[in-house]
Design an enzyme around this catalytic site. Structure first.
Site, PDB file in Angstrom:
ATOM      1  N   SER A   1      -5.121 -10.237 -12.297  1.00  0.00           N
ATOM      2  CA  SER A   1      -5.726  -9.258 -13.206  1.00  0.00           C
ATOM      3  C   SER A   1      -4.663  -8.456 -13.946  1.00  0.00           C
ATOM      4  O   SER A   1      -4.796  -8.212 -15.147  1.00  0.00           O
ATOM      5  CB  SER A   1      -6.731  -8.359 -12.484  1.00  0.00           C
ATOM      6  OG  SER A   1      -6.134  -7.699 -11.417  1.00  0.00           O
TER       7      SER A   1
ATOM      8  N   HIS B   1       0.831  -1.209   0.000  1.00  0.00           N
ATOM      9  CA  HIS B   1       0.000   0.000   0.000  1.00  0.00           C
ATOM     10  C   HIS B   1       0.866   1.259   0.000  1.00  0.00           C
ATOM     11  O   HIS B   1       0.469   2.303   0.508  1.00  0.00           O
ATOM     12  CB  HIS B   1      -1.001  -0.007   1.164  1.00  0.00           C
ATOM     13  CG  HIS B   1      -2.075  -1.045   0.966  1.00  0.00           C
ATOM     14  ND1 HIS B   1      -3.196  -0.819   0.196  1.00  0.00           N
ATOM     15  CD2 HIS B   1      -2.174  -2.327   1.395  1.00  0.00           C
ATOM     16  CE1 HIS B   1      -3.951  -1.915   0.181  1.00  0.00           C
ATOM     17  NE2 HIS B   1      -3.344  -2.848   0.895  1.00  0.00           N
ATOM     18  N   THR B   2       2.039   1.151  -0.560  1.00  0.00           N
ATOM     19  CA  THR B   2       2.915   2.318  -0.716  1.00  0.00           C
ATOM     20  C   THR B   2       2.887   2.846  -2.143  1.00  0.00           C
ATOM     21  O   THR B   2       3.251   3.989  -2.386  1.00  0.00           O
ATOM     22  CB  THR B   2       4.376   1.942  -0.376  1.00  0.00           C
ATOM     23  OG1 THR B   2       4.686   0.716  -1.058  1.00  0.00           O
ATOM     24  CG2 THR B   2       4.566   1.746   1.111  1.00  0.00           C
ATOM     25  N   ASP B   3       2.437   2.010  -3.106  1.00  0.00           N
ATOM     26  CA  ASP B   3       2.637   2.413  -4.511  1.00  0.00           C
ATOM     27  C   ASP B   3       1.733   3.560  -4.938  1.00  0.00           C
ATOM     28  O   ASP B   3       2.107   4.347  -5.793  1.00  0.00           O
ATOM     29  CB  ASP B   3       2.547   1.213  -5.483  1.00  0.00           C
ATOM     30  CG  ASP B   3       1.197   0.519  -5.530  1.00  0.00           C
ATOM     31  OD1 ASP B   3       0.347   0.767  -4.637  1.00  0.00           O
ATOM     32  OD2 ASP B   3       0.981  -0.286  -6.463  1.00  0.00           O
TER      33      ASP B   3
ATOM     34  N   LEU C   1      -2.360 -12.456  -6.123  1.00  0.00           N
ATOM     35  CA  LEU C   1      -1.091 -12.639  -6.842  1.00  0.00           C
ATOM     36  C   LEU C   1      -1.139 -11.927  -8.198  1.00  0.00           C
ATOM     37  O   LEU C   1      -0.400 -12.254  -9.113  1.00  0.00           O
ATOM     38  CB  LEU C   1      -0.788 -14.132  -7.008  1.00  0.00           C
ATOM     39  CG  LEU C   1      -0.652 -14.908  -5.687  1.00  0.00           C
ATOM     40  CD1 LEU C   1      -0.428 -16.388  -5.943  1.00  0.00           C
ATOM     41  CD2 LEU C   1       0.488 -14.359  -4.825  1.00  0.00           C
TER      42      LEU C   1
ATOM     43  N   GLY D   1      -7.835 -14.327  -8.057  1.00  0.00           N
ATOM     44  CA  GLY D   1      -8.401 -13.758  -6.834  1.00  0.00           C
ATOM     45  C   GLY D   1      -7.635 -14.129  -5.580  1.00  0.00           C
ATOM     46  O   GLY D   1      -8.195 -14.108  -4.481  1.00  0.00           O
TER      47      GLY D   1
ATOM     48  N   ASP E   1       1.767  -3.714  -9.697  1.00  0.00           N
ATOM     49  CA  ASP E   1       1.480  -5.025 -10.291  1.00  0.00           C
ATOM     50  C   ASP E   1       1.766  -5.014 -11.792  1.00  0.00           C
ATOM     51  O   ASP E   1       2.321  -5.964 -12.348  1.00  0.00           O
ATOM     52  CB  ASP E   1       0.012  -5.408 -10.051  1.00  0.00           C
ATOM     53  CG  ASP E   1      -0.338  -5.411  -8.574  1.00  0.00           C
ATOM     54  OD1 ASP E   1       0.582  -5.400  -7.747  1.00  0.00           O
ATOM     55  OD2 ASP E   1      -1.543  -5.414  -8.252  1.00  0.00           O
TER      56      ASP E   1
HETATM   57  C1  GLA Z   1      -2.998  -4.285  -5.083  1.00  0.00           C
HETATM   58  C2  GLA Z   1      -2.812  -3.116  -6.041  1.00  0.00           C
HETATM   59  C3  GLA Z   1      -1.381  -2.582  -5.996  1.00  0.00           C
HETATM   60  C4  GLA Z   1      -0.919  -2.306  -4.570  1.00  0.00           C
HETATM   61  C5  GLA Z   1      -1.254  -3.495  -3.654  1.00  0.00           C
HETATM   62  C6  GLA Z   1      -0.982  -3.183  -2.212  1.00  0.00           C
HETATM   63  O1  GLA Z   1      -2.241  -5.376  -5.504  1.00  0.00           O
HETATM   64  O2  GLA Z   1      -3.130  -3.502  -7.358  1.00  0.00           O
HETATM   65  O3  GLA Z   1      -1.267  -1.432  -6.803  1.00  0.00           O
HETATM   66  O4  GLA Z   1      -1.474  -1.125  -4.090  1.00  0.00           O
HETATM   67  O5  GLA Z   1      -2.599  -3.908  -3.771  1.00  0.00           O
HETATM   68  O6  GLA Z   1       0.364  -2.960  -2.001  1.00  0.00           O
END
Ligand code: GLA
Length: 397
Positions: A140, A34-36, A137, A134, A184
């Site tokens: 999507s 949750h840093t991106d 990983l 889901g 991702d």
């Molecule tokens: C999901 C989001 C990413 C990232 C993570 C948490 O995978 O697609 O962009 O925010 O949650 O780190």
């Protein structure tokens, strides 16, 4: 696992001609959660599991997409299409989103095409995946990037991976309704064999960190997926943005949580709700953990790396509140089974944990995790030993 030759034969039977093949991998994030979407740091690696697309161009502007996993064939327009409302998160909406965004992105550079399909041509696609769906990983992102790569290549467009990753992120925002960051899609494009990627999500500077052969990355699937994940995800992002607005008033240099320190956050604590204070605290501390983890990996100091993973999990559980009982149980079990460290990975609310384990301890670790998780939850977990792999590519047959 998907057998590419088998996929090509299935394509020939379904569409009556030979395909080209493309793939893009899923990912596991080692640390930096949750840093991106806060301009911060992340450290994912590409999995040895991918979404594959067998594809051939068509003469019209239609995309016929067939999913092996879902046993469905769907027909969509290749050009710009509006997102479905409300968003259904149907697999074809990712294909629809990517083709629409790529048409849109490409248009200013290539003003018109004779086909009348704007920039992306019609295509037949057969999609198959061995990324668990889901499970956190990034199945999507693998689907988006593999389809985007295929559609650009079939249209003879140059493939700029950063632009492709951004287009896929935009498709996810607009067509799936999750306001995700760029992690991702970037790792699906830029994975490298034997390496984790240290990514600065502000500058997109990339450093590939070699993973020593004495170390194994294990992913443990809790086999649960809680609903509301997308709404909760967007709510976390909104909390971070609310925190930044307050911080920026006091400290004008702050554009994102990436720019803030814990001392600055404490200075405005009185102006923040407890919830927003804890959310922002997680992100600021997590960014520092990613940088510390990169140093620890360079020093082959796996104990320190493991401790940072444990801290990350606690912070995600208590302050960011994106874990769940099954993830907490799996982390606890993994730590008792001999890992250096363990944490939830990805967005949260179910899905997988990631553990670092010494190569020699892997068999024991797997057996213990499987047994104890079953005892505790009644579910048999999948445990994958992951090998860091390459990013998206066209695969010669
Ligand atoms: C999901 C989001 C990413 C990232 C993570 C948490 O995978 O697609 O962009 O925010 O949650 O780190």
């Amino acid at each position: 696992m998907v057998d590419p030759e088998d996929l090509a034969r299935e394509f020939e039977r379904a569409f009556g001609r030979s395909p080209r093949l493309y793939r893009a991998p899923g990912r596991v994030n080692l640390i930096g959660e949750h840093t991106d979407y806060n301009d911060g740091f992340v450290m994912p690696m590409a999995l040895d599991r991918s979404t594959w697309v067998a594809a051939a161009p068509r003469d019209d502007c239609t995309i016929v997409a067939r999913s092996r996993e879902y046993g469905e064939t769907m027909t969509i327009d290749a050009g710009t299409q509006r997102p479905q409302r409300p968003q259904r998160r149907h697999w074809v909406d990712y294909v629809r989103g990517v083709s629409a965004v790529l048409s849109d992105v490409a248009r200013p550079f290539h003003p018109s095409t004779s086909s009348g399909c704007r920039e992306i041509r019609g295509a037949d696609l057969l999609i198959a995946s061995d990324v668990p769906i889901g499970a956190g990983l990034s199945s999507s992102a693998a689907l988006e990037v593999a389809c985007g790569y295929a559609l650009l290549d079939l249209a003879n467009r140059p493939i700029d991976l950063v632009q492709l990753a951004r287009a896929c992120q935009r498709a996810e925002h607009e067509y799936a309704g999750t306001r995700c960051g760029l992690m991702d899609q970037m790792i699906a494009c830029y994975g490298r064999e034997g390496h984790a990627l240290m990514l600065d999500t502000r500058t997109l500077e990339r450093r590939w960190l070699p993973l020593p052969s004495t170390l194994r990355v294990l992913v443990c699937n809790t086999m649960v997926k809680h609903q509301l994940a997308s709404g909760e995800y967007n709510a976390r992002r909104a909390d971070c943005e609310a925190g930044v607005r307050v911080l920026a008033q006091r400290f004008p240099g702050i554009r994102a949580l990436r720019d803030a320190t814990l001392a600055q956050l404490d200075a405005v604590r009185g102006e923040l709700s407890d919830q927003i204070y804890r959310r922002c605290g997680h992100v600021i501390a997590e960014n520092a953990r990613v940088e510390a983890a990169a140093r620890a990996l360079g020093d082959a100091d796996f104990e320190t790396f493991g401790r940072l993973m444990d801290d990350s999990h606690r912070s995600l559980r208590d302050d960011y509140e994106v874990s769940c009982l099954e993830l907490d149980a799996m982390v606890e079990i993994a730590l008792g089974a001999g890992g250096y460290g363990a944490r939830m990975t990805g967005g949260g609310f179910g899905g997988c944990t990631v553990s670092l384990v010494a190569a020699g301890a892997v068999d024991d670790f797997r057996a213990r995790v499987a047994e104890r998780y079953l005892e505790r939850t009644g579910n048999t977990p999948d445990v994958y030993i992951c090998t860091a792999s390459r990013g998206a590519e066209a695969c010669p047959l």
